[in-house]
Design a protein around this motif. Sequence first.
Motif, PDB file in Angstrom:
ATOM      1  N   ARG A 190       0.827  -1.197   0.000  1.00 55.58           N
ATOM      2  CA  ARG A 190       0.000   0.000   0.000  1.00 55.58           C
ATOM      3  C   ARG A 190       0.866   1.254   0.000  1.00 55.58           C
ATOM      4  O   ARG A 190       1.891   1.308   0.676  1.00 55.58           O
ATOM      5  CB  ARG A 190      -0.915   0.005   1.221  1.00 55.58           C
ATOM      6  N   SER A 191       0.430   2.252  -0.753  1.00 57.34           N
ATOM      7  CA  SER A 191       1.130   3.535  -0.740  1.00 57.34           C
ATOM      8  C   SER A 191       0.900   4.227   0.591  1.00 57.34           C
ATOM      9  O   SER A 191      -0.205   4.183   1.164  1.00 57.34           O
ATOM     10  CB  SER A 191       0.636   4.421  -1.877  1.00 57.34           C
ATOM     11  N   LYS A 192       1.937   4.868   1.093  1.00 59.71           N
ATOM     12  CA  LYS A 192       1.896   5.529   2.396  1.00 59.71           C
ATOM     13  C   LYS A 192       1.770   7.038   2.177  1.00 59.71           C
ATOM     14  O   LYS A 192       2.617   7.644   1.509  1.00 59.71           O
ATOM     15  CB  LYS A 192       3.174   5.199   3.160  1.00 59.71           C
ATOM     16  N   ILE A 193       0.723   7.648   2.754  1.00 61.29           N
ATOM     17  CA  ILE A 193       0.445   9.064   2.533  1.00 61.29           C
ATOM     18  C   ILE A 193       0.390   9.799   3.867  1.00 61.29           C
ATOM     19  O   ILE A 193      -0.278   9.367   4.802  1.00 61.29           O
ATOM     20  CB  ILE A 193      -0.888   9.254   1.784  1.00 61.29           C
ATOM     21  N   LEU A 194       1.110  10.910   3.949  1.00 60.74           N
ATOM     22  CA  LEU A 194       1.084  11.752   5.146  1.00 60.74           C
ATOM     23  C   LEU A 194       0.134  12.923   4.906  1.00 60.74           C
ATOM     24  O   LEU A 194       0.279  13.663   3.926  1.00 60.74           O
ATOM     25  CB  LEU A 194       2.488  12.281   5.461  1.00 60.74           C
ATOM     26  N   VAL A 195      -0.838  13.100   5.825  1.00 57.37           N
ATOM     27  CA  VAL A 195      -1.782  14.214   5.766  1.00 57.37           C
ATOM     28  C   VAL A 195      -1.420  15.197   6.872  1.00 57.37           C
ATOM     29  O   VAL A 195      -1.333  14.820   8.047  1.00 57.37           O
ATOM     30  CB  VAL A 195      -3.235  13.722   5.946  1.00 57.37           C
ATOM     31  N   VAL A 196      -1.217  16.469   6.486  1.00 60.18           N
ATOM     32  CA  VAL A 196      -0.771  17.480   7.451  1.00 60.18           C
ATOM     33  C   VAL A 196      -1.759  18.640   7.462  1.00 60.18           C
ATOM     34  O   VAL A 196      -1.976  19.301   6.439  1.00 60.18           O
ATOM     35  CB  VAL A 196       0.639  18.011   7.097  1.00 60.18           C
ATOM     36  N   ASP A 197      -2.357  18.897   8.631  1.00 60.25           N
ATOM     37  CA  ASP A 197      -3.288  20.021   8.779  1.00 60.25           C
ATOM     38  C   ASP A 197      -3.446  20.309  10.264  1.00 60.25           C
ATOM     39  O   ASP A 197      -3.439  19.377  11.079  1.00 60.25           O
ATOM     40  CB  ASP A 197      -4.646  19.685   8.157  1.00 60.25           C
ATOM     41  N   ASP A 198      -3.568  21.589  10.633  1.00 55.75           N
ATOM     42  CA  ASP A 198      -3.748  21.918  12.045  1.00 55.75           C
ATOM     43  C   ASP A 198      -5.183  21.689  12.500  1.00 55.75           C
ATOM     44  O   ASP A 198      -5.469  21.751  13.691  1.00 55.75           O
ATOM     45  CB  ASP A 198      -3.323  23.364  12.318  1.00 55.75           C
ATOM     46  N   ASP A 199      -6.085  21.414  11.564  1.00 58.29           N
ATOM     47  CA  ASP A 199      -7.491  21.130  11.866  1.00 58.29           C
ATOM     48  C   ASP A 199      -7.698  19.615  11.875  1.00 58.29           C
ATOM     49  O   ASP A 199      -7.609  18.961  10.825  1.00 58.29           O
ATOM     50  CB  ASP A 199      -8.391  21.797  10.821  1.00 58.29           C
ATOM     51  N   THR A 200      -7.981  19.040  13.044  1.00 58.05           N
ATOM     52  CA  THR A 200      -8.140  17.581  13.146  1.00 58.05           C
ATOM     53  C   THR A 200      -9.335  17.084  12.335  1.00 58.05           C
ATOM     54  O   THR A 200      -9.333  15.939  11.869  1.00 58.05           O
ATOM     55  CB  THR A 200      -8.306  17.154  14.615  1.00 58.05           C
ATOM     56  N   LEU A 201     -10.347  17.932  12.140  1.00 52.82           N
ATOM     57  CA  LEU A 201     -11.504  17.527  11.347  1.00 52.82           C
ATOM     58  C   LEU A 201     -11.094  17.307   9.883  1.00 52.82           C
ATOM     59  O   LEU A 201     -11.570  16.369   9.230  1.00 52.82           O
ATOM     60  CB  LEU A 201     -12.614  18.584  11.426  1.00 52.82           C
ATOM     61  N   VAL A 202     -10.205  18.174   9.378  1.00 56.15           N
ATOM     62  CA  VAL A 202      -9.716  18.020   8.003  1.00 56.15           C
ATOM     63  C   VAL A 202      -8.877  16.743   7.886  1.00 56.15           C
ATOM     64  O   VAL A 202      -9.022  15.979   6.929  1.00 56.15           O
ATOM     65  CB  VAL A 202      -8.891  19.250   7.574  1.00 56.15           C
ATOM     66  N   ILE A 203      -8.021  16.506   8.869  1.00 57.45           N
ATOM     67  CA  ILE A 203      -7.204  15.287   8.857  1.00 57.45           C
ATOM     68  C   ILE A 203      -8.089  14.053   8.843  1.00 57.45           C
ATOM     69  O   ILE A 203      -7.873  13.120   8.056  1.00 57.45           O
ATOM     70  CB  ILE A 203      -6.252  15.249  10.079  1.00 57.45           C
ATOM     71  N   ASP A 204      -9.109  14.037   9.701  1.00 54.73           N
ATOM     72  CA  ASP A 204     -10.019  12.882   9.758  1.00 54.73           C
ATOM     73  C   ASP A 204     -10.767  12.709   8.442  1.00 54.73           C
ATOM     74  O   ASP A 204     -10.921  11.583   7.945  1.00 54.73           O
ATOM     75  CB  ASP A 204     -11.023  13.050  10.905  1.00 54.73           C
ATOM     76  N   PHE A 205     -11.240  13.819   7.865  1.00 53.14           N
ATOM     77  CA  PHE A 205     -12.000  13.768   6.620  1.00 53.14           C
ATOM     78  C   PHE A 205     -11.141  13.198   5.483  1.00 53.14           C
ATOM     79  O   PHE A 205     -11.547  12.262   4.780  1.00 53.14           O
ATOM     80  CB  PHE A 205     -12.494  15.173   6.263  1.00 53.14           C
ATOM     81  N   VAL A 206      -9.935  13.757   5.318  1.00 53.09           N
ATOM     82  CA  VAL A 206      -9.045  13.310   4.248  1.00 53.09           C
ATOM     83  C   VAL A 206      -8.584  11.869   4.493  1.00 53.09           C
ATOM     84  O   VAL A 206      -8.558  11.047   3.568  1.00 53.09           O
ATOM     85  CB  VAL A 206      -7.830  14.253   4.135  1.00 53.09           C
TER      86      VAL A 206
END
Length: 277
Positions: A4-20
């Motif tokens: 599986r490809s490994k993707i890092l999601v970076v955002d100061d908003d935890t809702l955006v991190i959860d959504f993405v």
Amino acid sequence: MEIRSKILVVDDDTLVIDFVSNILMEYNYEVLAANDGDSAIKVVRKEHPDLVILDWEMPNRDGISTVKYLKSQDDLLDIPIIMITGRMNSMDDLKVAFDAGAIDFIHKPIEPIELIARTRSMLMLNGYFHELIRQKDWELTLISNTIQQNELLLNEMSSLFQTLSESIKDQDRAKYTALQTKIKKINSALKNNAWEQFQDYFKNVHPDFMDKLLAAFPKISPEELKLCHFLRLNMSSKEIASITNKEMHSVDIARYRLRKKFMLARDVKFNEFLAQF
């Protein structure tokens, strides 16, 4: 087993991190998370993800600063980065992101279909790039073997001409002189040609390798530098011995000494270590 490809999601908003993250995980991607630029850099260094999806506006180290830092690191600069943009939507803003090193962008509010489409595209392009490099390295290995075979043939020709010239030395001085001229040309080619040819091919594929390696290890010897070119291609001691016309035991000793000079642990592969240069 599928990797599986490994993707890092970076955002100061935890809702955006959860959504993405939830969207990406639906498509079987492995997801990592960070809530600011400094944390993102630590995760990238530790996990070396296949892709970073990074918010522009964050406290402390913002997205652009994070991109610039990652692209300044030789071992991290090949990781593609997609910027998430909210208010930064003008053409000038996007140019700033691209100039910093981002490869694509996604507008907020994030559309799931756009997110997956851009993610797939970037991972596919990055995969093609790395496959191209692997193919070029394989071609370099074949070229090095071809050069060595040509060198062996020239050696045989030189020996044959020398034997022939000695046999006619007293009978035909003109032919003897002509053969000696040919032998000198062959020996001259043998002296310089093989390594220079291989080095020229190597520079076309990895143009900055030697300069970066010497900058990091200025005390490396010319013979060790030559060995590093072959190790960068993940060649075995047997293959290196064949190409350099040396005993395999000598190559093993040189590899051991080089590993100590680089202070490499036993589980670190030479080609993976040298790939950063």
